[in-house]
Design a protein around this motif. Structure first.
Motif, PDB file in Angstrom:
ATOM      1  N   ALA A 270       0.875  -1.099  -0.170  1.00  0.00           N
ATOM      2  CA  ALA A 270      -0.184   0.013  -0.076  1.00  0.00           C
ATOM      3  C   ALA A 270       0.881   1.088  -0.077  1.00  0.00           C
ATOM      4  O   ALA A 270       0.662   2.271  -0.778  1.00  0.00           O
ATOM      5  N   ARG A 288      -2.019   3.617 -10.878  1.00  0.00           N
ATOM      6  CA  ARG A 288      -2.604   4.789  -9.749  1.00  0.00           C
ATOM      7  C   ARG A 288      -2.979   6.137 -10.246  1.00  0.00           C
ATOM      8  O   ARG A 288      -4.006   6.544 -10.034  1.00  0.00           O
ATOM      9  N   ILE A 306     -10.956  -0.292  -4.601  1.00  0.00           N
ATOM     10  CA  ILE A 306     -10.830  -1.410  -3.615  1.00  0.00           C
ATOM     11  C   ILE A 306     -11.743  -2.305  -3.291  1.00  0.00           C
ATOM     12  O   ILE A 306     -11.655  -3.272  -2.535  1.00  0.00           O
ATOM     13  N   TYR A 359      -2.379   3.559  -1.747  1.00  0.00           N
ATOM     14  CA  TYR A 359      -3.448   2.928  -2.593  1.00  0.00           C
ATOM     15  C   TYR A 359      -4.311   4.040  -2.771  1.00  0.00           C
ATOM     16  O   TYR A 359      -4.605   4.991  -2.092  1.00  0.00           O
ATOM     17  N   THR A 530      -7.697  -5.916   0.338  1.00  0.00           N
ATOM     18  CA  THR A 530      -6.823  -5.014   0.199  1.00  0.00           C
ATOM     19  C   THR A 530      -5.935  -4.685   1.289  1.00  0.00           C
ATOM     20  O   THR A 530      -4.459  -4.525   1.209  1.00  0.00           O
TER      21      THR A 530
END
Length: 613
Positions: A270, A288, A306, A359, A530
């Motif tokens: 993450a 991302r 997620i 994330y 996640t």
């Protein structure tokens, strides 16, 4: 139509607009006043109040956001056994830490007072942003700056930083960054309405330093400073870049101190530290950045990813990336004509880079929203201003496009902001409800809680700290052996061992299920997956590998094709029936007592997919 447009322009040009927008932004966040302490806030409370049951949580305000690494780990057993021994998740945010220390000095039992404190910073950020938009406005275009301020004030990217106490650091960093940008502009723009102000030359780097000491997100301020030097500053390029030297010096000094003190992130999927793992960061940047940028301009919200299966997430990524490409093409004529449009576009694109270290989440767009607000306002104004020689059909096509943009940013975003507190509260209620099913009798103080299976280790992440703050007895340690919603086979080879095989293996990649069946497009369990991967960076395990987890030894028996543990043998330092253990299993949304199988016996714990959780 023209009278309406003129009325809107007068409102957006009003001298009191910055204050009015600050009030609106705060009012949208007022549901957060009743939110109380949630999620990471329990760690902040424990660190600053040192509850009797968890004295090791205490730490100075300067280390309040150092979660994991050596002496920093908040509580025993908080990390799952698959976390790397060298894992570190530690952020250097002393200014934010001392803001919380002040809260607990002034109103230690009043989370409402702490939320008021956060909303005060939210108001200041809006005022500073609107002033900055106005300082950059071209003559006769103050209303465009007002529109940018309106979009910024209503942007839901600011809702979690304003409402969630633990995320106040982002709002602090934004406030000081905006003050740095205002001072820098005042210093470099001698022809501004008030003229150059000499002290601004050192006010800008001082404010930048305060921003960086509030949160790492303030690195994005450097993106806007660089963009200013490239597109808005005047004079030779070398001279413009040299003017950045004081601020660049502050950034370099901050980074050196940050690294020397041992802060940063390693061993996590993450949190990826660009300075310690640049190649891995570049790999996730391509994944991302489009997700964040698409969410900023009104496409799928970053949080949605997620909750999606891998296939659905890939489809959403392609949709968002395609829409961004189209929008970029539509912006091209404006970018060619307007240096200010180039400033905002370069600034937001550069600002999204540091946001990719974690994330994707809407709250990570707090700096990106600054440039996006300025760019959107220019685009909307340009579409509605009549210009000779422009193709009429094309003009009306652009104007029609501005309607959904306005609906997203002026109608949908405020609604999302208003609902943020309720969403956080629901998640917190679920997690604390699970925590309350842990044993609370006095005997547990001398026991280690062993959870044979849980949908996710995240469900006990806050539990120990939350219960300690309630004054409830807590185990010496709480360990989740298996985190999975799928069926788990448990075999007992001897009096002190268990060999465990969850279907699909341990630490399944987010958005996946064992094959078959095919994964649904969206499920809450993907969210839990996640967070199980937060403490696993993808380094492959090997058969025969051993891990020492205090009273528990972990031996990897078999691994999956992608290097995850498939079958694991846990070896305990006492027989499984020893009174020092408290065995638990997941059942009907909480934890209940579990009896280990007899020696030589094999049991299968049922799957909770897709009915539960």
């Amino acid at each position: 139509m023209k009278p309406l447009i003129q009325m809107v322009r007068r409102v957006l040009e009003h001298p009191l607009l910055p204050l009015a927008l600050a009030v609106i932004a705060v009012l949208l966040c007022t549901p957060g006043l009743e939110l109380g302490w949630v999620l990471d806030d329990y760690f902040l409370r424990a660190a600053l109040t040192a509850p009797e049951a968890l004295p090791e949580a205490a730490r100075p305000p300067s280390q309040l956001f150092a979660w994991v690494g050596e002496h920093w780990t908040m509580a025993p057993g908080i990390l799952p056994w698959w976390a790397a021994d060298d894992q570190r998740i530690a952020f250097f945010r002393p200014l934010a830490g001392y803001s919380h220390w002040l809260d607990f000095k002034l109103w230690p039992e009043s989370p409402r007072g702490m939320h008021v404190h956060s909303l005060a910073w939210r108001a200041l950020a809006v005022i500073a942003a609107v002033l900055f938009f106005r300082r950059l406005a071209a003559p006769g275009a103050v209303w465009v700056a007002g529109l940018a301020g309106l979009i910024f004030a209503l942007d839901d990217a600011h809702s979690i930083p304003a409402i969630w106490l633990s995320n106040r650091n982002s709002t602090l960093a934004l406030c000081f960054s905006l003050l740095a940008l205002l001072a820098y502009h005042r210093w470099r723009n001698e022809d501004s309405r008030r003229g150059s102000w000499g002290p601004a030359a050192w006010v800008a780097p001082v404010c930048l330093a305060l921003a960086l000491l509030s949160a790492e997100a303030a690195v994005a301020c450097g993106a806007y400073l660089l963009s200013y030097a490239l597109w808005l500053d005047r004079g030779p390029l070398k001279q413009r870049l040299l003017a950045l030297a004081p601020c660049a010096g502050v950034g370099i000094a901050w980074l050196l101190i940050y690294r020397l003190l041992g802060y940063g992130a390693t061993g996590s999927s993450a949190y990826i530290d660009p300075t310690s793992d640049p190649l891995r960061f570049l790999a996730v940047l391509a994944e991302r950045a489009p997700i964040l940028l698409a969410g900023q301009f009104g496409l799928p919200a970053p949080e949605a990813f997620i909750m999606l299966s891998q296939a659905a997430a890939q489809q959403a990524w392609r949709l968002g990336t395609g829409a961004l490409v189209i929008f970029a093409l539509l912006l091209t004529p404006l970018m060619r004509r307007s240096s200010q449009a180039r400033f905002w576009a370069f600034g937001l694109l550069a600002a999204v880079v540091p946001s990719c270290a974690m994330y994707p989440g809407n709250r990570l767009l707090i700096f990106v929203s600054l440039g996006a607000s300025g760019l959107l306002a220019l685009f909307i104004a340009d579409a509605w201003q009549t210009q000779r020689g422009r193709n009429t059909s094309w003009t009306w096509a652009l104007r029609l496009l501005t309607i959904p943009l306005l609906l997203v940013h002026l109608a949908h975003n405020p609604r999302t902001t208003w609902a943020t507190a309720d969403n956080l509260s629901r998640l917190n209620t679920f997690l604390t409800g699970v925590a309350d099913t842990l044993p609370a009798d006095a005997d547990v103080r001398d026991q280690q809680a062993l959870i044979i299976n849980a949908p996710s280790s995240y469900l006990t992440f806050y539990a120990t700290t939350y219960l300690a703050l309630k004054g409830q007895p807590i185990p010496t340690e709480t360990s989740t052996l298996v985190a999975s919603v799928f069926a788990t086979r448990v075999h007992r080879p001897d009096a002190r061992s268990l060999t465990v095989t969850p279907e699909g293996g341990f630490v399944m990649p987010a958005g996946t299920v064992p094959s078959p069946p095919p994964a649904p497009q969206s499920h809450f369990s993907f969210f839990l997956q996640t967070f199980d991967n937060v403490y696993y960076d993808g380094r492959p395990f090997t058969p025969g590998q051993s891990l020492d987890r205090r009273r528990i030894g972990v031996e990897i028996v078999r691994v999956t094709d992608d290097g995850r543990p498939e079958t694991v043998t846990f070896r305990f330092d006492a027989e499984l029936e020893d009174a020092s253990w408290r065995w638990l299993q997941w059942q009907n949304g909480g934890y209940v007592a579990w009896r280990p199988p007899d020696v030589g016996e094999t049991v299968t714990l049922p799957a909770y997919w897709p009915r539960d959780p």
